[in-house]
Scaffold this active site. Structure first.
Site: not given
Ligand code: UD1
Length: 360
Positions: A206
């Protein structure tokens, strides 16, 4: 003593759970409040973990959702400040290195509330990773730093942090793994998915550096397809990765690379335990495979958890098809390697933290 715990993203729950459980044994000493920022909000990225880990429902849910790093961090700060002012905790406990960790720590530093950082001192020295910035800044504003390994304590000392703030306590995530493993091994997921013990490869990816660049993601998927001719490949897909995999049409319907929804803690632990090897770019999975003695290939140029490499289970690999295939073949054909478990990864880290907090 009033303690406010912060969780926000998937890897936070398994670190906060053992601390809350241990504190609940001392109700005369600790009054606990749980705040969920809502950084992760899908049920299979959040709710299922609260349930699997037998955590209480959050007292406060901030509902911040996704956005750029700046938007997300700023939104958490704005939503968290009135909560801290209302509860007036003696300590705020933040875990790990996600945006919620730094945002909440920063709010506390600015209004003079004490911060304890659990999983302090890890360093990849790669400043292009948002998590490295979160780790560095949180450690430098926290009042108490609980480290999972001696190398993490050494990193903090090298950065000039006073030894009186640093406590090497072991790995709280391994507390959760040890507690939950018997339950995970009762799950039927390995059989239900038609898999056999040590006869499949488990994948999670991811990190933006692997999944946001189409050429890199295509290259990794080509390697997975090649490997799937030797063994089934199971890939629970993070929402960030799914958008890109679907957009690029990387798999045919009859592929032996099986994509699933993100899994809960217990099912994923069961799959990890029985896998022949794990290919990942996660931080926590490098540690969990080390405890389980399962070979792990980490698709990253560096790791903030070098102890997992020293333990003999983990190896870094470039996001290049030939390198991934070569490393997997190497593991599949070699005899079982001698591996070890790091010091104080023994299920008692939360107990040590609570003893230190009680002595304050
Ligand atoms: C975050 C953490 C990362 C961790 C990861 C575990 C930061 C900087 N990054 O990254 O260190 O390893 O979580 O999963 O805090 N999304 C959904 N549903 C959700 C959450 C996210 O659809 O419940 C999608 C959204 O499109 C979002 C993308 O995933 O923009 C990324 O989510 P985000 O929380 O920004 O970062 P992660 O890549 O999950």
């Amino acid at each position: 003593m009033k303690i406010l715990h912060v969780v926000g993203a998937r890897p936070n729950f398994m670190k906060t759970a053992p601390i809350m459980a241990e504190m609940s044994h001392y109700p005369d000493h600790f009054q606990q409040v749980l705040v969920h920022t809502g950084q992760h909000y899908d049920d299979n990225m959040s709710k299922i973990f609260l349930e699997d880990l037998e955590m209480p429902s959050p007292d406060k849910y901030l509902n911040v959702g996704s956005g750029t790093h700046t938007e997300q961090t700023a939104r958490i700060m704005v939503a968290f400040e009135p909560v801290v002012l209302r509860y007036r905790p003696d300590w705020v406990m933040v875990v790990g290195d996600v945006n919620s960790t730094l945002a909440c720590a920063l709010v506390c530093a600015k209004i003079g509330v004490k911060i304890a950082h659990i999983e302090a001192g890890l360093r990849s020295r790669d400043h292009s990773m948002p998590e490295e910035i979160n780790r560095l800044l949180t450690d430098h504003i926290a009042d108490l730093l609980f480290t999972p390994s001696k190398d993490a304590s050494a990193n903090l000392l090298r950065e000039g942090i006073s030894p009186s703030r640093i406590h090497f306590v072991g790995n709280v995530m391994i507390d959760t793994l040890i507690k939950m493993l018997p339950k995970a091994l009762n799950r039927k997921i390995v059989a239900t998915m038609g898999l056999k013990y040590k006869k499949y490869v488990l994948v999670t990816l991811h990190r933006p550096s692997n999944v946001d660049d189409p050429d890199t993601l295509k290259e990794i998927f080509e390697a997975l397809k090649r490997i799937s001719k030797l063994m089934p490949v199971i890939f629970p897909v993070h929402p960030r990765t799914r958008q890109n995999v679907e957009g690029l049409k990387l798999l045919s319907l009859n592929s032996r690379v099986k994509l699933t929804q993100p899994l809960g803690y217990l099912d994923f632990l069961a799959l990890m335990h029985s896998a022949r090897l794990v290919l990942t770019d996660s931080g926590g999975i490098q540690e969990e495979t080390t405890y389980l003695g399962v070979p792990c290939l980490t698709v990253r140029p560096s790791t903030e958890r070098p102890i997992t490499i020293e333990a003999g289970t983990n190896r870094l690999v470039a996001s290049k098809g030939v390198e991934i295939i070569g490393a997997i073949q190497d593991i599949m054909t070699r005899c079982k390697k001698n591996t070890s478990r790091p010091e104080l990864w023994d299920g008692l880290a939360a107990k040590r933290i609570i003893q230190i907090m009680m002595a304050l």
